[in-house]
Design a protein around this motif. Structure first.
Motif, PDB file in Angstrom:
ATOM      1  N   ARG A  62      -6.210  65.073  79.784  1.00 35.82           N
ATOM      2  CA  ARG A  62      -7.674  64.146  79.489  1.00 35.82           C
ATOM      3  C   ARG A  62      -8.191  64.915  78.903  1.00 35.82           C
ATOM      4  O   ARG A  62      -9.074  64.050  78.035  1.00 35.82           O
ATOM      5  N   TRP A  63      -7.844  65.697  79.007  1.00 34.56           N
ATOM      6  CA  TRP A  63      -9.284  66.178  77.761  1.00 34.56           C
ATOM      7  C   TRP A  63      -8.054  66.181  76.468  1.00 34.56           C
ATOM      8  O   TRP A  63      -9.878  65.796  75.405  1.00 34.56           O
ATOM      9  N   LEU A  64      -7.241  65.652  75.785  1.00 33.55           N
ATOM     10  CA  LEU A  64      -7.074  65.360  74.621  1.00 33.55           C
ATOM     11  C   LEU A  64      -8.250  63.917  74.710  1.00 33.55           C
ATOM     12  O   LEU A  64      -8.566  63.169  73.424  1.00 33.55           O
ATOM     13  N   LEU A  69      -8.967  63.361  70.553  1.00 34.36           N
ATOM     14  CA  LEU A  69      -7.416  63.408  70.079  1.00 34.36           C
ATOM     15  C   LEU A  69      -6.086  63.201  70.060  1.00 34.36           C
ATOM     16  O   LEU A  69      -6.311  62.810  70.859  1.00 34.36           O
ATOM     17  N   ALA A  70      -5.490  62.642  68.900  1.00 33.85           N
ATOM     18  CA  ALA A  70      -4.092  62.426  69.505  1.00 33.85           C
ATOM     19  C   ALA A  70      -3.216  63.508  69.881  1.00 33.85           C
ATOM     20  O   ALA A  70      -3.569  64.652  69.591  1.00 33.85           O
ATOM     21  N   LEU A  71      -2.367  63.896  69.986  1.00 33.57           N
ATOM     22  CA  LEU A  71      -1.396  65.081  70.953  1.00 33.57           C
ATOM     23  C   LEU A  71      -1.111  65.481  69.632  1.00 33.57           C
ATOM     24  O   LEU A  71      -0.697  66.389  69.673  1.00 33.57           O
ATOM     25  N   GLU A  72      -0.340  64.898  68.732  1.00 40.68           N
ATOM     26  CA  GLU A  72       0.003  64.988  67.493  1.00 40.68           C
ATOM     27  C   GLU A  72      -0.593  65.795  66.788  1.00 40.68           C
ATOM     28  O   GLU A  72      -0.266  67.122  65.498  1.00 40.68           O
ATOM     29  N   ALA A  73      -2.054  66.392  66.448  1.00 39.19           N
ATOM     30  CA  ALA A  73      -2.844  66.411  66.069  1.00 39.19           C
ATOM     31  C   ALA A  73      -3.366  67.846  66.310  1.00 39.19           C
ATOM     32  O   ALA A  73      -4.323  68.834  65.793  1.00 39.19           O
ATOM     33  N   VAL A  74      -2.931  68.127  67.468  1.00 38.40           N
ATOM     34  CA  VAL A  74      -3.549  69.358  68.817  1.00 38.40           C
ATOM     35  C   VAL A  74      -2.763  70.665  67.951  1.00 38.40           C
ATOM     36  O   VAL A  74      -1.119  70.236  68.376  1.00 38.40           O
ATOM     37  N   SER A  75      -2.381  71.622  67.538  1.00 41.32           N
ATOM     38  CA  SER A  75      -2.063  72.944  67.101  1.00 41.32           C
ATOM     39  C   SER A  75      -2.105  73.537  68.080  1.00 41.32           C
ATOM     40  O   SER A  75      -2.878  73.678  68.413  1.00 41.32           O
TER      41      SER A  75
END
Length: 109
Positions: A62-64, A69-75
């Motif tokens: 939900r935060w993404l 933000l894309a799931l793949e974009a967050v490290s």
């Protein structure tokens, strides 16, 4: 803690199986399975922690969505800097400070 109906948002879905066990997944507002989340949660089938993981993961997803933000974009580095701020501020990942979430009763926060 009472249950509440979640509309127009990602949600945790309980699945009752014929053999009597329950599993949990995450579904989109229209009811389709969130595939990356489901793949992760299936690895924890019958583990006793799948429900807790599902509720924590749905907060993150939900935060993404809220932050676009894309799931793949967050490290992991992004999470390592963001989550401690939420903890210090008392903010829920899905809202603002003072806006409670409904974690499962087995989860202690």
């Amino acid at each position: 803690m009472g249950r509440r109906l979640v509309i127009n948002d990602l949600r945790v879905q309980s699945i009752s199986h014929h053999d009597g066990h329950r599993s949990f997944t995450i579904v989109w507002p229209e009811g389709t399975v969130h595939e990356p989340a489901d793949r992760f949660l299936r690895r924890h089938e019958r583990s006793g922690t799948q429900r807790t993981y599902a509720y924590l993961l749905v907060d993150h997803l939900r935060w993404l969505e809220r932050e676009a933000l894309a799931l793949e974009a967050v490290s992991l580095r992004d999470l390592a800097t963001t989550w401690p701020r939420w903890v210090r501020s008392g903010a829920a990942p899905t809202g603002s400070p003072g806006e409670p979430t409904d974690p499962p009763s087995t989860l202690t926060r």
